[in-house]
Scaffold this motif. Structure first.
Motif, PDB file in Angstrom:
ATOM      1  N   GLN A 360       5.620 -10.164 -31.948  1.00  5.26           N
ATOM      2  CA  GLN A 360       5.073 -11.035 -33.558  1.00  5.26           C
ATOM      3  C   GLN A 360       4.754 -10.165 -34.469  1.00  5.26           C
ATOM      4  O   GLN A 360       2.638  -9.711 -33.404  1.00  5.26           O
ATOM      5  N   ARG A 361       4.412  -9.383 -35.739  1.00  5.18           N
ATOM      6  CA  ARG A 361       3.482  -8.665 -36.340  1.00  5.18           C
ATOM      7  C   ARG A 361       2.799  -9.210 -37.046  1.00  5.18           C
ATOM      8  O   ARG A 361       2.761  -9.128 -38.303  1.00  5.18           O
ATOM      9  N   ALA A 362       2.010  -9.463 -36.132  1.00  7.91           N
ATOM     10  CA  ALA A 362       0.907 -10.184 -36.509  1.00  7.91           C
ATOM     11  C   ALA A 362      -0.346  -9.962 -36.636  1.00  7.91           C
ATOM     12  O   ALA A 362      -0.363  -8.812 -35.637  1.00  7.91           O
ATOM     13  N   THR A 363      -1.729 -10.210 -37.409  1.00  7.38           N
ATOM     14  CA  THR A 363      -2.806  -9.329 -37.076  1.00  7.38           C
ATOM     15  C   THR A 363      -3.023  -8.884 -35.514  1.00  7.38           C
ATOM     16  O   THR A 363      -3.656  -7.768 -35.792  1.00  7.38           O
ATOM     17  N   PRO A 364      -3.350 -10.169 -34.997  1.00  7.62           N
ATOM     18  CA  PRO A 364      -3.807  -9.720 -34.067  1.00  7.62           C
ATOM     19  C   PRO A 364      -3.057  -7.988 -32.977  1.00  7.62           C
ATOM     20  O   PRO A 364      -3.727  -7.988 -32.045  1.00  7.62           O
ATOM     21  N   THR A 365      -1.578  -8.166 -33.034  1.00  6.47           N
ATOM     22  CA  THR A 365      -0.785  -7.283 -32.481  1.00  6.47           C
ATOM     23  C   THR A 365      -2.022  -6.248 -33.390  1.00  6.47           C
ATOM     24  O   THR A 365      -1.699  -4.759 -32.174  1.00  6.47           O
ATOM     25  N   TYR A 366      -1.331  -6.120 -34.315  1.00  2.19           N
ATOM     26  CA  TYR A 366      -2.456  -4.522 -34.989  1.00  2.19           C
ATOM     27  C   TYR A 366      -3.656  -4.165 -33.704  1.00  2.19           C
ATOM     28  O   TYR A 366      -3.711  -3.175 -34.471  1.00  2.19           O
ATOM     29  N   PHE A 367      -4.759  -4.921 -34.086  1.00  2.78           N
ATOM     30  CA  PHE A 367      -5.783  -5.267 -33.233  1.00  2.78           C
ATOM     31  C   PHE A 367      -5.233  -4.231 -31.628  1.00  2.78           C
ATOM     32  O   PHE A 367      -6.583  -3.716 -31.622  1.00  2.78           O
ATOM     33  N   LEU A 368      -4.875  -5.258 -31.311  1.00  3.05           N
ATOM     34  CA  LEU A 368      -3.729  -4.517 -29.971  1.00  3.05           C
ATOM     35  C   LEU A 368      -3.764  -3.327 -29.847  1.00  3.05           C
ATOM     36  O   LEU A 368      -4.215  -2.325 -28.954  1.00  3.05           O
ATOM     37  N   LEU A 369      -3.154  -2.952 -30.760  1.00  2.00           N
ATOM     38  CA  LEU A 369      -2.240  -1.761 -31.004  1.00  2.00           C
ATOM     39  C   LEU A 369      -3.602  -0.937 -30.589  1.00  2.00           C
ATOM     40  O   LEU A 369      -3.697   0.766 -30.867  1.00  2.00           O
ATOM     41  N   GLY A 370      -4.634  -0.956 -32.465  1.00  2.00           N
ATOM     42  CA  GLY A 370      -5.711  -0.315 -32.303  1.00  2.00           C
ATOM     43  C   GLY A 370      -6.086  -0.166 -31.052  1.00  2.00           C
ATOM     44  O   GLY A 370      -7.033   1.360 -30.616  1.00  2.00           O
ATOM     45  N   PHE A 371      -6.670  -0.841 -30.101  1.00  2.84           N
ATOM     46  CA  PHE A 371      -7.318  -0.807 -29.272  1.00  2.84           C
ATOM     47  C   PHE A 371      -6.527  -0.374 -28.218  1.00  2.84           C
ATOM     48  O   PHE A 371      -7.274   0.434 -27.192  1.00  2.84           O
ATOM     49  N   PHE A 372      -5.086   0.253 -27.793  1.00  2.00           N
ATOM     50  CA  PHE A 372      -4.699   1.126 -26.651  1.00  2.00           C
ATOM     51  C   PHE A 372      -4.617   2.327 -27.277  1.00  2.00           C
ATOM     52  O   PHE A 372      -5.412   2.932 -26.470  1.00  2.00           O
ATOM     53  N   GLY A 373      -4.949   2.796 -28.706  1.00  2.00           N
ATOM     54  CA  GLY A 373      -5.337   4.379 -28.826  1.00  2.00           C
ATOM     55  C   GLY A 373      -6.124   4.392 -28.886  1.00  2.00           C
ATOM     56  O   GLY A 373      -6.797   5.874 -28.222  1.00  2.00           O
ATOM     57  N   VAL A 374      -7.734   3.803 -29.329  1.00  2.00           N
ATOM     58  CA  VAL A 374      -9.005   4.389 -29.167  1.00  2.00           C
ATOM     59  C   VAL A 374      -9.646   4.201 -28.222  1.00  2.00           C
ATOM     60  O   VAL A 374     -10.237   4.839 -26.935  1.00  2.00           O
ATOM     61  N   PHE A 375      -8.625   3.100 -26.982  1.00  2.00           N
ATOM     62  CA  PHE A 375      -9.176   3.099 -25.724  1.00  2.00           C
ATOM     63  C   PHE A 375      -9.429   3.943 -24.635  1.00  2.00           C
ATOM     64  O   PHE A 375      -9.429   4.851 -23.664  1.00  2.00           O
ATOM     65  N   VAL A 376      -7.336   4.686 -24.954  1.00  2.00           N
ATOM     66  CA  VAL A 376      -7.247   5.587 -24.149  1.00  2.00           C
ATOM     67  C   VAL A 376      -7.503   6.593 -24.043  1.00  2.00           C
ATOM     68  O   VAL A 376      -8.295   7.385 -23.289  1.00  2.00           O
ATOM     69  N   LEU A 377      -8.050   6.944 -25.546  1.00  2.00           N
ATOM     70  CA  LEU A 377      -8.766   8.124 -25.568  1.00  2.00           C
ATOM     71  C   LEU A 377      -9.711   8.039 -25.303  1.00  2.00           C
ATOM     72  O   LEU A 377     -10.425   9.464 -24.417  1.00  2.00           O
ATOM     73  N   GLY A 378     -10.761   7.112 -24.763  1.00  2.00           N
ATOM     74  CA  GLY A 378     -12.063   7.053 -24.750  1.00  2.00           C
ATOM     75  C   GLY A 378     -11.687   7.035 -22.956  1.00  2.00           C
ATOM     76  O   GLY A 378     -12.340   7.904 -22.530  1.00  2.00           O
ATOM     77  N   GLY A 379     -11.471   6.741 -22.495  1.00  2.00           N
ATOM     78  CA  GLY A 379     -10.810   6.846 -20.705  1.00  2.00           C
ATOM     79  C   GLY A 379     -10.396   8.111 -20.286  1.00  2.00           C
ATOM     80  O   GLY A 379     -10.893   8.557 -19.494  1.00  2.00           O
ATOM     81  N   LEU A 380      -9.856   8.562 -21.025  1.00  2.00           N
ATOM     82  CA  LEU A 380      -9.349  10.166 -21.149  1.00  2.00           C
ATOM     83  C   LEU A 380     -11.251  11.246 -20.959  1.00  2.00           C
ATOM     84  O   LEU A 380     -10.867  12.413 -20.161  1.00  2.00           O
ATOM     85  N   THR A 381     -11.557  10.920 -21.863  1.00  2.00           N
ATOM     86  CA  THR A 381     -12.832  11.409 -22.022  1.00  2.00           C
ATOM     87  C   THR A 381     -13.588  11.532 -21.353  1.00  2.00           C
ATOM     88  O   THR A 381     -14.288  12.142 -20.693  1.00  2.00           O
ATOM     89  N   GLY A 382     -13.695  10.367 -20.215  1.00  2.00           N
ATOM     90  CA  GLY A 382     -14.331   9.796 -19.292  1.00  2.00           C
ATOM     91  C   GLY A 382     -13.586  10.169 -18.069  1.00  2.00           C
ATOM     92  O   GLY A 382     -15.298  10.830 -17.305  1.00  2.00           O
ATOM     93  N   VAL A 383     -12.768  10.508 -17.809  1.00  2.00           N
ATOM     94  CA  VAL A 383     -12.264  11.758 -16.843  1.00  2.00           C
ATOM     95  C   VAL A 383     -13.228  13.068 -16.869  1.00  2.00           C
ATOM     96  O   VAL A 383     -12.587  13.336 -15.676  1.00  2.00           O
ATOM     97  N   MET A 384     -12.745  13.533 -18.046  1.00  3.03           N
ATOM     98  CA  MET A 384     -13.269  14.315 -18.377  1.00  3.03           C
ATOM     99  C   MET A 384     -14.980  14.673 -17.579  1.00  3.03           C
ATOM    100  O   MET A 384     -15.239  16.009 -17.101  1.00  3.03           O
ATOM    101  N   LEU A 385     -15.726  13.338 -18.290  1.00  2.69           N
ATOM    102  CA  LEU A 385     -17.031  14.175 -17.664  1.00  2.69           C
ATOM    103  C   LEU A 385     -17.299  13.438 -16.154  1.00  2.69           C
ATOM    104  O   LEU A 385     -17.971  13.756 -15.266  1.00  2.69           O
TER     105      LEU A 385
END
Length: 840
Positions: A360-385
């Protein structure tokens, strides 16, 4: 009774005349000022979330001021002193007043609905937790306006925060001012853990629980074991500041690194205490927005359990630059990398679920997609640290600031905002604005990346953390300016969400909607009484598997369609297989939680500024209110069985290990034991790092004779409660009273003997770390002696009025558990204090 996926309806139609009216009358919302006395989860959950969002705004304003100061080199918008207060308050507000409270608040709001229950088992405890948090939090924030805000960083590292380098009240406001937050978090965890385990609907076995229930159950357990280290750490530092007991002063047998160990034993699990509830929300929303069951349900549960467990082995991740042995660094580096595996498993499960379904292309879906992008990048820098040599280079630079915010904003804020848009119709009956929501999501996504991605580069260029200004000519100017612009863009996105809530969110009475076609129970028709009847559950998505379930529940065709005892009730089920066991009578609206919460906040805050009369008054108000509500918390059993439908008859009382009261007391003892375990850890840690002897040769060891006398007294306490239990089973009330009084005398004799074991020597708590930790153990036992005195007095009073017998015995059982625990803790403390002698 059959608990299969297609159960027979327990109750036939039509229902008895007046049944529904009596149910509504019992759960009617109070009017006028008495609206503040509400204790049901819907009201408390909404207030809790609203308060947390208020603190998000306040903490965000502090961040905008800091980013404006750092926009250009040499800026003088604020001076160094005010900047230190700003960044300390920003971190403290975001972590202690927003992040942890908001995930507990969402749990209080959603859990009963997801479980098909009328409420959580301790509504007044939830209300108390909210009022202590809200009142105390507001007063704590106002310190920034009176030049009294803490300025030592939200991590408060000694010795800079000890009495020598941080005189005045600023640090004390942090140490004592967040005491109410710790109490609130623990109270919420007890409510959540017992609620999930004991108030699920019939048939909802552990493998049928919604994934969010698993997330909150794990998080509740993490709070139980993760918050005690910081509770102890704040107590030790306040003792050092107030009485000069040297826990963190190396020249007198302490060690400042002890604070870091205790703080990060809390701090790193706290990141996952924040993330796991958000992950649970994501799992729920992903399945609904894709309209397919969640792929890898069992693997996600295992991943959450693994994340929660591994998180307690990561605290040294924050201490790689402290000079620890390389072998230790290798272990914690490996653990820091390993925790990325269960997180990655969840991400792939979410992506697979979306891939499989028709999204469903609704607002919760878009926030979930934003979560995937931001959180994964934060997790990758966590592995670096997690790589020690790299961490040595990036430590205390803005690279770490960027990583932290990517993880927390991506891992928590985006899912929470997705949840706001997803679950708002459950409360208000209508969706929020899709246009405003999508704009907010896009602006927030742009803002968070514009703010924090340049910080990675600035950190690698050498921009240090916690500086209020920087010099020109180092190439940092464009990155700081971009971060400042991005911060205001991000704030604009959040403002749109808040505006949308103000314009389009109004809590309704009866709500009957399921706009996303979700499959879980929170989308059953809701009213002040929650749901009309408690459903029999046979699957993880009961609304998908039984199309008529919404109508059946709302017509009262399932269990407990009205009020059986004439008051508020819900069904208590067994912890594993959710078999109905008894009716839990729930308390109604009351001023007592409000008074107790306000009194608790007043006690901690007045104690900070040394207003002793006000502090004592607040303590008495809180204690009196709690005792008054506890007096009504163990109502007399009716002695009859109540027909709740389907041929199922349940009692309205249960004692022993099947009682929700017993479970709550055991959970509380786990919290208590965790604090004591951290105190033992502190003693053993100082012993291992102190080179001058522990204690040094100039100091005596505790007296053996007095210590043996204390051990004997504690054994008498345990024996007296054992005898009291047998006497109560034989209905010998006089014998119970005598045994309780013997236990009371034994408690104080044990404390006096333990204290004399120290005061009878030249040991003084100001002299050395050994003495300060030993005296703290005895003081901790003294606090328990006071609590046990109150509990025994409370029990004897009820016993004398005929309110305790061989059946109605929950109050006695709680006192018995506390007594056994105090005796065991007292003996262990004495053994630990003498352990350096035993090691010679």
């Amino acid at each position: 009774m059959s608990l299969d996926a297609s159960p027979e309806l327990p109750n036939s139609l039509p229902r008895p005349t007046g049944e529904f009216d009596r149910l509504r009358a019992v759960w009617e919302r109070p009017k006028g000022w008495r609206v503040l006395t509400q204790v049901n989860n819907t009201a408390i959950g909404l207030w809790y979330i609203g308060a947390a969002l208020l603190f998000l705004v306040l903490g965000g304003i502090l961040a905008l001021i800091m980013r404006t100061q750092l926009a250009v080199p040499g800026n003088n918008l604020v001076d160094a002193d005010l900047y230190n207060q700003l960044f300390t308050m920003h971190g403290s507000v975001m972590m202690f007043l927003f992040a942890v409270p908001v995930v507990e608040a969402i749990g209080i709001l959603l859990l009963p609905a997801m479980q098909g229950a009328r409420d959580l088992p301790f509504p007044r405890l939830s209300a108390y937790a909210f009022w202590a948090y809200f009142v105390g939090g507001l007063v704590f924030f106002t310190t920034i306006f009176f030049d009294l805000a803490p300025d030592g960083g939200w991590f408060m590292y000694p010795p800079l925060t000890s009495y020598e380098f941080s005189p005045g009240l600023r640090t004390d406001f942090w140490l004592l001012g967040i005491g109410f937050i710790e109490i609130s978090a623990i109270a919420g965890a007890i409510e959540i853990v017992v609620g999930i385990l004991r108030t699920r609907p019939p048939g909802m076995t552990l493998d049928k629980m919604p994934i969010y229930l698993w997330a909150m159950l794990i998080v509740g357990a993490m709070i139980i074991f993760g918050f005690p280290p910081v509770i102890l750490a704040t107590a030790l530092l306040e003792l050092e500041r107030a009485f000069h007991w040297p826990f963190f002063l190396a020249e007198r047998g302490g060690d400042p690194l002890l604070w870091q160990h205790l703080f990060w034993l809390f701090g790193h699990p706290d990141v996952y205490i924040i993330f796991l509830p958000a992950a649970g929300l994501v799992s729920m929303m992903v399945a609904t927005m894709a309209q397919v069951p969640l792929i890898g349900y069992r693997w996600i549960v295992v991943a959450m359990l693994a994340t929660g467990t591994i998180s307690f082995a990561l605290w040294v991740h924050h201490m790689f630059a402290t000079g620890m042995p390389h072998l230790s660094l290798s272990f914690f580096s490996a653990a820091s990398m390993a925790v990325a595996i269960p997180a990655g498993l969840q991400v792939f499960s979410w992506i697979a679920t979306l891939w499989r379904g028709d999204v469903q292309r609704a607002t919760p879906t878009y926030f979930l997609l934003g979560f995937f992008g931001v959180f994964v990048l934060g997790g990758l820098t966590g592995v670096m640290l997690a790589v020690v040599p790299y961490d040595w280079q990036a430590h205390d630079t803005y690279f770490v600031v960027a990583h932290l915010h990517y993880v927390l904003i991506g891992g928590m804020l985006f899912p929470v905002f997705a949840g706001i848009y997803y679950w708002a119709p459950m409360i208000s009956g209508r969706r929020l604005s899709e246009r405003m929501g999508k704009w907010a999501c896009a602006i927030m996504f742009i803002g968070v990346n514009l703010t924090f991605f340049p910080m990675h580069i600035a950190g690698l260029l050498g921009m240090p953390r916690r500086v209020w200004t920087y010099a020109d000519g180092y190439g940092l100017e464009p990155y700081n300016l971009l971060s400042t612009v991005g911060a205001f863009v991000f704030a604009a996105g959040i403002s749109i969400v808040l505006l949308d809530l103000m314009l389009h969110f109004r809590p309704a009475g009866k709500v009957d909607t399921n706009p996303w076609n979700a499959g879980t129970l929170e989308w059953l028709p809701q009213d002040e009484y929650a749901i009309r009847s408690v459903p029999l559950v046979g699957s993880r998505e009961p609304l998908w598997d039984r199309a008529s379930l919404r109508k059946e529940v709302d017509e009262g065709q399932h269990y407990l369609p009205g009020t059986m005892t004439g008051g508020r009730e819900t069904i208590v089920t067994s912890a594993i297989d959710a078999r109905p066991e008894y009716l839990l009578r729930l308390p109604g609206s009351s001023w007592l939680p409000v008074l107790a919460g306000v009194g608790t906040a007043v006690f901690f805050l007045a104690l900070t500024v040394k207003w002793m009369i006000v502090a004592i008054t607040g303590a008495l108000v809180a204690l009196g209110s709690i005792l008054m509500w506890l007096w009504d918390s163990d109502p007399a059993p009716s002695g009859q069985l109540f027909d709740v439908g389907g041929g199922l008859s349940l009692p309205d009382y249960m004692s022993g290990s099947r009682s929700h009261s017993w479970w709550s007391m055991v959970v509380l003892m786990l919290v208590d034991g965790s604090i004591f375990a951290c105190l033992i850890f502190s003693f053993l840690y100082l012993w291992t790092v102190t080179l001058s002897g522990f204690p040094p040769e100039s100091l005596d060891m505790p007296l053996v004779g007095s210590s043996v006398a204390a051990v004997v007294a504690w054994l008498v306490v345990a024996g007296a409660l054992f005898a009291a239990n047998r006497a109560l089973g034989g209905s010998r009330c006089r014998g119970v009273s005598i045994a309780l009084l013997v236990a009371l005398m034994g408690t104080w004799l044990a404390f006096a003997a333990s204290l004399h074991a120290l005061t009878g020597t030249n040991l003084r708590p100001q002299l050395h770390g050994y003495a300060s930790t030993a005296y703290t153990m005895v003081a901790w036992q003294g606090l328990h002696a006071v609590l046990l005195t109150l509990m025994i007095g409370f029990t004897v009073a009820r016993l004398s009025l005929g309110m305790i017998d061989s059946v109605r015995r929950n109050v006695f059982d709680n006192t018995r558990i506390m007594s056994y625990y105090c005796a065991a803790q007292g003996i262990v403390a004495l053994v630990v204090m003498h352990s350096p002698r035993l090691a010679l």
